[in-house]
Every structure is written in structure tokens, then in C-alpha cells.
Design a protein around this motif. Structure first.
Motif, PDB file in Angstrom:
ATOM      1  N   LYS A   4      24.123 -13.217   4.697  1.00 48.89           N
ATOM      2  CA  LYS A   4      24.845 -14.411   4.255  1.00 48.89           C
ATOM      3  C   LYS A   4      24.136 -14.955   3.031  1.00 48.89           C
ATOM      4  CE  LYS A   4      26.788 -18.549   6.411  1.00 48.89           C
ATOM      5  NZ  LYS A   4      26.035 -19.695   5.895  1.00 48.89           N
ATOM      6  N   VAL A   5      24.908 -15.202   2.001  1.00 49.34           N
ATOM      7  CA  VAL A   5      24.378 -15.754   0.756  1.00 49.34           C
ATOM      8  C   VAL A   5      25.045 -17.105   0.543  1.00 49.34           C
ATOM      9  CG1 VAL A   5      24.433 -15.441  -1.757  1.00 49.34           C
ATOM     10  CG2 VAL A   5      23.857 -13.493  -0.290  1.00 49.34           C
ATOM     11  N   ASP A   6      24.221 -18.138   0.384  1.00 47.15           N
ATOM     12  CA  ASP A   6      24.766 -19.489   0.232  1.00 47.15           C
ATOM     13  C   ASP A   6      24.345 -20.116  -1.083  1.00 47.15           C
ATOM     14  OD1 ASP A   6      26.037 -20.043   2.841  1.00 47.15           O
ATOM     15  OD2 ASP A   6      24.005 -19.728   3.610  1.00 47.15           O
ATOM     16  N   ASN A   7      25.358 -20.497  -1.855  1.00 48.46           N
ATOM     17  CA  ASN A   7      25.145 -21.299  -3.061  1.00 48.46           C
ATOM     18  C   ASN A   7      24.046 -20.706  -3.963  1.00 48.46           C
ATOM     19  OD1 ASN A   7      25.849 -23.403  -4.644  1.00 48.46           O
ATOM     20  ND2 ASN A   7      24.711 -24.965  -3.513  1.00 48.46           N
ATOM     21  N   LEU A   8      24.102 -19.397  -4.117  1.00 44.55           N
ATOM     22  CA  LEU A   8      23.044 -18.691  -4.854  1.00 44.55           C
ATOM     23  C   LEU A   8      23.196 -18.869  -6.368  1.00 44.55           C
ATOM     24  CD1 LEU A   8      20.678 -16.684  -4.094  1.00 44.55           C
ATOM     25  CD2 LEU A   8      22.209 -14.886  -4.903  1.00 44.55           C
ATOM     26  N   VAL A   9      22.075 -19.180  -6.996  1.00 39.96           N
ATOM     27  CA  VAL A   9      22.038 -19.311  -8.460  1.00 39.96           C
ATOM     28  C   VAL A   9      20.874 -18.478  -8.974  1.00 39.96           C
ATOM     29  CG1 VAL A   9      21.728 -20.903 -10.419  1.00 39.96           C
ATOM     30  CG2 VAL A   9      22.977 -21.675  -8.373  1.00 39.96           C
ATOM     31  N   LYS A  10      21.134 -17.692 -10.028  1.00 37.39           N
ATOM     32  CA  LYS A  10      20.040 -17.020 -10.732  1.00 37.39           C
ATOM     33  C   LYS A  10      20.278 -17.182 -12.230  1.00 37.39           C
ATOM     34  CE  LYS A  10      16.496 -14.718 -11.803  1.00 37.39           C
ATOM     35  NZ  LYS A  10      15.156 -15.283 -11.572  1.00 37.39           N
ATOM     36  N   SER A  11      19.382 -17.897 -12.869  1.00 37.81           N
ATOM     37  CA  SER A  11      19.537 -18.008 -14.320  1.00 37.81           C
ATOM     38  C   SER A  11      18.375 -17.359 -15.038  1.00 37.81           C
ATOM     39  CB  SER A  11      19.734 -19.459 -14.761  1.00 37.81           C
ATOM     40  OG  SER A  11      19.190 -20.350 -13.852  1.00 37.81           O
ATOM     41  N   PHE A  12      18.673 -16.845 -16.206  1.00 36.30           N
ATOM     42  CA  PHE A  12      17.672 -16.280 -17.109  1.00 36.30           C
ATOM     43  C   PHE A  12      17.674 -17.187 -18.340  1.00 36.30           C
ATOM     44  CE2 PHE A  12      19.438 -12.552 -14.844  1.00 36.30           C
ATOM     45  CZ  PHE A  12      18.281 -12.068 -14.249  1.00 36.30           C
ATOM     46  N   GLY A  13      16.699 -18.064 -18.437  1.00 36.61           N
ATOM     47  CA  GLY A  13      16.734 -19.040 -19.527  1.00 36.61           C
ATOM     48  C   GLY A  13      18.016 -19.846 -19.406  1.00 36.61           C
ATOM     49  N   SER A  49      17.479  -8.044  -2.925  1.00 35.79           N
ATOM     50  CA  SER A  49      16.398  -7.105  -2.592  1.00 35.79           C
ATOM     51  C   SER A  49      15.015  -7.640  -2.939  1.00 35.79           C
ATOM     52  CB  SER A  49      16.630  -5.768  -3.289  1.00 35.79           C
ATOM     53  OG  SER A  49      16.547  -5.954  -4.691  1.00 35.79           O
ATOM     54  N   GLY A  50      14.947  -8.814  -3.529  1.00 36.28           N
ATOM     55  CA  GLY A  50      13.657  -9.452  -3.783  1.00 36.28           C
ATOM     56  C   GLY A  50      13.020  -9.123  -5.124  1.00 36.28           C
ATOM     57  N   LYS A  51      13.728  -8.348  -5.946  1.00 30.85           N
ATOM     58  CA  LYS A  51      13.159  -8.044  -7.271  1.00 30.85           C
ATOM     59  C   LYS A  51      13.037  -9.332  -8.086  1.00 30.85           C
ATOM     60  CE  LYS A  51      13.717  -5.192 -11.357  1.00 30.85           C
ATOM     61  NZ  LYS A  51      14.611  -4.314 -12.125  1.00 30.85           N
ATOM     62  N   TYR A  52      14.074 -10.175  -7.998  1.00 25.70           N
ATOM     63  CA  TYR A  52      14.025 -11.494  -8.640  1.00 25.70           C
ATOM     64  C   TYR A  52      14.118 -12.580  -7.588  1.00 25.70           C
ATOM     65  CZ  TYR A  52      15.466  -8.963 -12.890  1.00 25.70           C
ATOM     66  OH  TYR A  52      15.556  -8.088 -13.934  1.00 25.70           O
ATOM     67  N   ARG A  53      13.377 -13.658  -7.820  1.00 27.58           N
ATOM     68  CA  ARG A  53      13.538 -14.848  -6.979  1.00 27.58           C
ATOM     69  C   ARG A  53      14.779 -15.593  -7.439  1.00 27.58           C
ATOM     70  NH1 ARG A  53       8.932 -16.840  -4.086  1.00 27.58           N
ATOM     71  NH2 ARG A  53      10.078 -18.764  -3.735  1.00 27.58           N
ATOM     72  N   PRO A  54      15.563 -16.102  -6.502  1.00 22.15           N
ATOM     73  CA  PRO A  54      16.710 -16.894  -6.948  1.00 22.15           C
ATOM     74  C   PRO A  54      16.255 -18.215  -7.566  1.00 22.15           C
ATOM     75  CG  PRO A  54      16.546 -16.912  -4.551  1.00 22.15           C
ATOM     76  CD  PRO A  54      15.488 -15.968  -5.046  1.00 22.15           C
ATOM     77  N   GLY A  68      13.465 -15.385  -1.339  1.00 24.13           N
ATOM     78  CA  GLY A  68      12.190 -15.383  -2.058  1.00 24.13           C
ATOM     79  C   GLY A  68      11.130 -14.451  -1.503  1.00 24.13           C
ATOM     80  N   LEU A  69      11.441 -13.682  -0.446  1.00 23.40           N
ATOM     81  CA  LEU A  69      10.459 -12.714   0.054  1.00 23.40           C
ATOM     82  C   LEU A  69      10.268 -11.603  -0.979  1.00 23.40           C
ATOM     83  CD1 LEU A  69      11.380 -12.087   3.827  1.00 23.40           C
ATOM     84  CD2 LEU A  69       9.673 -13.641   2.872  1.00 23.40           C
ATOM     85  N   LYS A  70       9.114 -10.943  -0.904  1.00 27.62           N
ATOM     86  CA  LYS A  70       8.816  -9.839  -1.822  1.00 27.62           C
ATOM     87  C   LYS A  70       9.656  -8.607  -1.435  1.00 27.62           C
ATOM     88  CE  LYS A  70       5.295 -11.503  -4.302  1.00 27.62           C
ATOM     89  NZ  LYS A  70       6.106 -12.679  -4.675  1.00 27.62           N
ATOM     90  N   PRO A  71       9.942  -7.727  -2.418  1.00 29.80           N
ATOM     91  CA  PRO A  71      10.771  -6.535  -2.149  1.00 29.80           C
ATOM     92  C   PRO A  71      10.287  -5.727  -0.943  1.00 29.80           C
ATOM     93  CG  PRO A  71      10.299  -6.686  -4.492  1.00 29.80           C
ATOM     94  CD  PRO A  71       9.537  -7.811  -3.832  1.00 29.80           C
ATOM     95  N   TYR A  72       8.979  -5.557  -0.827  1.00 28.52           N
ATOM     96  CA  TYR A  72       8.408  -4.795   0.270  1.00 28.52           C
ATOM     97  C   TYR A  72       8.783  -5.405   1.623  1.00 28.52           C
ATOM     98  CZ  TYR A  72       4.736  -2.893   3.272  1.00 28.52           C
ATOM     99  OH  TYR A  72       4.059  -2.284   4.279  1.00 28.52           O
ATOM    100  N   ASN A  73       8.683  -6.732   1.713  1.00 30.72           N
ATOM    101  CA  ASN A  73       9.014  -7.406   2.968  1.00 30.72           C
ATOM    102  C   ASN A  73      10.501  -7.338   3.272  1.00 30.72           C
ATOM    103  OD1 ASN A  73       6.460  -8.255   3.889  1.00 30.72           O
ATOM    104  ND2 ASN A  73       6.411  -9.746   2.227  1.00 30.72           N
ATOM    105  N   ILE A  74      11.300  -7.416   2.240  1.00 30.58           N
ATOM    106  CA  ILE A  74      12.746  -7.336   2.445  1.00 30.58           C
ATOM    107  C   ILE A  74      13.121  -5.927   2.910  1.00 30.58           C
ATOM    108  CG2 ILE A  74      14.980  -7.435   1.246  1.00 30.58           C
ATOM    109  CD1 ILE A  74      13.907  -9.945  -0.163  1.00 30.58           C
ATOM    110  N   ALA A  75      12.473  -4.913   2.321  1.00 31.85           N
ATOM    111  CA  ALA A  75      12.708  -3.530   2.764  1.00 31.85           C
ATOM    112  C   ALA A  75      12.309  -3.375   4.237  1.00 31.85           C
ATOM    113  CB  ALA A  75      11.916  -2.561   1.897  1.00 31.85           C
ATOM    114  N   ARG A  76      11.192  -3.966   4.609  1.00 30.83           N
ATOM    115  CA  ARG A  76      10.727  -3.922   5.999  1.00 30.83           C
ATOM    116  C   ARG A  76      11.714  -4.551   6.969  1.00 30.83           C
ATOM    117  NH1 ARG A  76       5.270  -2.305   7.713  1.00 30.83           N
ATOM    118  NH2 ARG A  76       5.142  -0.491   6.365  1.00 30.83           N
ATOM    119  N   ARG A  77      12.433  -5.580   6.489  1.00 29.60           N
ATOM    120  CA  ARG A  77      13.434  -6.231   7.351  1.00 29.60           C
ATOM    121  C   ARG A  77      14.680  -5.379   7.535  1.00 29.60           C
ATOM    122  NH1 ARG A  77      12.685 -12.196   8.004  1.00 29.60           N
ATOM    123  NH2 ARG A  77      10.516 -12.434   7.389  1.00 29.60           N
ATOM    124  N   GLY A  78      14.831  -4.373   6.648  1.00 29.80           N
ATOM    125  CA  GLY A  78      15.978  -3.478   6.826  1.00 29.80           C
ATOM    126  C   GLY A  78      16.998  -3.456   5.705  1.00 29.80           C
TER     127      GLY A  78
END
Ligand SMILES: Nc1ncnc2c1ncn2[C@@H]1O[C@H](COP(=O)(O)OP(=O)(O)OP(=O)(O)O)[C@@H](O)[C@H]1O
Ligand SMILES: [Mg+2]
Length: 254
Positions: A4-13, A49-54, A68-78
Motif C-alpha cells: 500500500k502506497v499512501d500520498n507518496l511524493v518524490k521530488s528531485f530539486g 525498493s528503497g533506492k530513494y527515500r520518499p 525509508g528502509l534501506k534496499p537490503y532491508n526491503i529485499a529481506r522483507r520480500g
């Protein structure tokens, strides 16, 4: 519901690549994400996948907050992913790539792999067995000893899917798994994606080719400029006027 993704924002500058996006992926489905070039599809995978923090918003996987978990931890979660441009170790063979992919994920980690602990020996044997199963599942057994440099684009696409499967995911994120392959090869990869879903792994797919998306998806999310323009079944999304205007009308819909 699996993701589930809620109100996700990712900006670059100043650029808002993902803009207040909500989505839900159900367990066991093939969920496709469509949208024009630059719509924010890959960025969405990079954030999940955790490559970027939202920049803001929340990501929940199996009911747990993974924002905001690190990619490794997200991979561990499945959650596993493939990349739009296939990332493999080009100096090794197909089989070696799968073994490395699996060992990087194994219990003993790099420490055991380097220092040869008992756990590492056990891991190594399990890795070989597991890797053979993955090669078979992805249809790569016959070319397992081929150096990557001699593989076709289709074989690399299958390998990148195999690498993702080596982490035993519950959810796999596929970024344009059929780009650059011919029609016949495309059908083979579509069959593989169905096989993954039938094995109980939920699939999230980014794809431009409408024939693929419409043929394979349980549900579709259409985005443009990082915003949702439609979400629903194939029928609902393909008859949505905004989708037709923003995407089907503009892009090659072949
Ligand atoms: N690391 C980054 N730094 C700055 N801008 C970025 C970065 N990653 C993506 N963007 C920008 O975010 C927007 C969305 O890019 P993204 O790669 O997510 O699009 P896409 O939908 O995957 O496109 P395509 O179909 O071409 O693969 C684009 O404007 C892109 O230039
Ligand atoms: Mg992309």
C-alpha cells in the motif's frame, strides 16, 4: 492487500517525479503501471525498493511500515526488483551470476563467503541447488555456462528476473521486462511472468507495450507527471478518456 502506497511524493530539486500517489497491490495479482516516458514509473520502483527515500508519504508492505528502509532491508522483507537496463556481472556465466545473486542474500552474507565459515559452506551448497532450480524455472538451464557477454537481450532479461527470484521474494517489481526483445521472445517472457504469479509471487510490472499490459494484467495503474490518472481493471483503464488522451493516443500502442 500486500503493498500500500499512501500520498507518496518524490521530488528531485524542483521536479516532482511522484506526486501524492496512492496505490494498492493485492496479493497474487499482476499489477501493471503504465504512463508516458518520464511519468515517474521507474522512480516509483526506486522509492518502493528503497533506492530513494520518499520526500513524503508512506509505504506499507504486509501491514508493516517500510518507508525509508534501506534496499537490503526491503529485499529481506520480500520485495525484489529488476532494472530497466539489465544489471549483471558481465565477466561471469549465467549460472555464476545466479549463484552470486543468491549468496549475496544468504544467511552468512559476505563475511561467510570470504572467510569460509561452516554456515557459508552450507549456504554454498544450498546456493548451487537453489540456483539450478531458478535456471530451470526461468528457462536458462541450457545456457547456464554461457558467458554473459555472449547472451542475447532476452536471455539477460530472463537472468535479471532469475536474480530477483533468487532472493525468494513475495513481491517482484519488473521494470520493462520485454523491452528490446522480438515478438516470439516476448511471448516467452510473458509466459514466465504468468508462471511467477502462479507460483504465488505477486507481480508489479512497468510496461509500455499495450498488447502485453492488456493481455497479462489483473489491474492497471496509469500515471502521468507522477500523478494517478486511473487505476482499475484492464477494461476500466483502457476505456478511461484521460488514459487514452495522455497515453494511448500519444505513444505507440502496439
Ligand atoms: N535521480 C534522479 N535525479 C533527477 N531527476 C530524476 C532522477 N530520476 C528520475 N528523475 C526524473 O524524474 C522523472 C521521472 O523519471 P522516471 O525515470 O521515473 O520515468 P519513467 O516513467 O520510468 O520513464 P521511462 O518510461 O522513460 O522509463 C523524469 O523527469 C526524470 O528525469
Ligand atoms: Mg522507466
Amino acid at each position: 492487500m500486500l503493498l500500500k502506497v499512501d500520498n507518496l511524493v518524490k521530488s528531485f530539486g524542483g521536479l516532482v517525479a511522484i506526486d501524492a500517489l496512492d496505490l494498492q497491490v493485492n496479493k497474487g495479482e499482476i499489477f501493471s503501471i503504465i504512463g508516458p516516458n518520464g511519468a515517474g514509473k521507474t522512480t516509483l520502483f526506486n522509492v518502493i525498493s528503497g533506492k530513494y527515500r520518499p520526500s513524503s508519504g508512506k509505504i506499507t508492505f504486509e501491514g508493516k511500515d517500510i518507508t525509508g528502509l534501506k534496499p537490503y532491508n526491503i529485499a529481506r522483507r520480500g520485495i525484489a526488483r529488476t532494472f530497466q537496463v539489465t544489471a549483471v556481472f558481465s565477466q561471469f556465466t549465467v549460472f555464476e551470476n545466479i549463484v552470486i545473486g543468491h549468496q549475496l542474500h544468504a544467511k552468512s552474507g559476505m563475511f561467510g563467503a570470504v572467510f569460509g565459515t561452516g554456515q557459508a559452506h552450507k549456504d554454498a551448497r544450498e546456493s548451487r541447488e537453489k540456483s539450478e532450480k531458478i535456471l530451470e524455472f526461468t528457462g536458462l538451464t541450457d545456457i547456464s555456462d554461457k558467458p554473459i557477454a555472449n547472451t542475447t537481450q532476452e536471455e539477460r532479461k530472463r537472468l535479471s528476473i532469475g536474480l530477483a527470484l533468487a532472493t525468494d521474494p513475495k513481491l517482484i517489481l519488473l521494470d520493462e521486462p520485454v523491452s528490446g526483445v522480438n515478438m516470439q521472445e516476448m511471448d516467452g517472457i510473458i509466459d514466465l511472468i504468468r508462471k511467477i504469479r502462479d507460483a504465488g509471487i505477486t507481480v508489479c510490472l512497468i510496461e509500455h507495450k499495450m498488447r502485453v499490459v492488456m493481455g497479462i494484467s489483473d489491474r492497471i495503474l496509469a500515471i502521468n507527471y507522477g500523478k494517478k490518472i486511473a487505476e482499475g481493471t484492464v477494461k476500466e483503464v483502457s476505456s478511461n478518456q484521460q488514459v487514452i488522451d495522455a497515453y494511448l493516443g500519444v505513444k505507440d500502442a502496439a
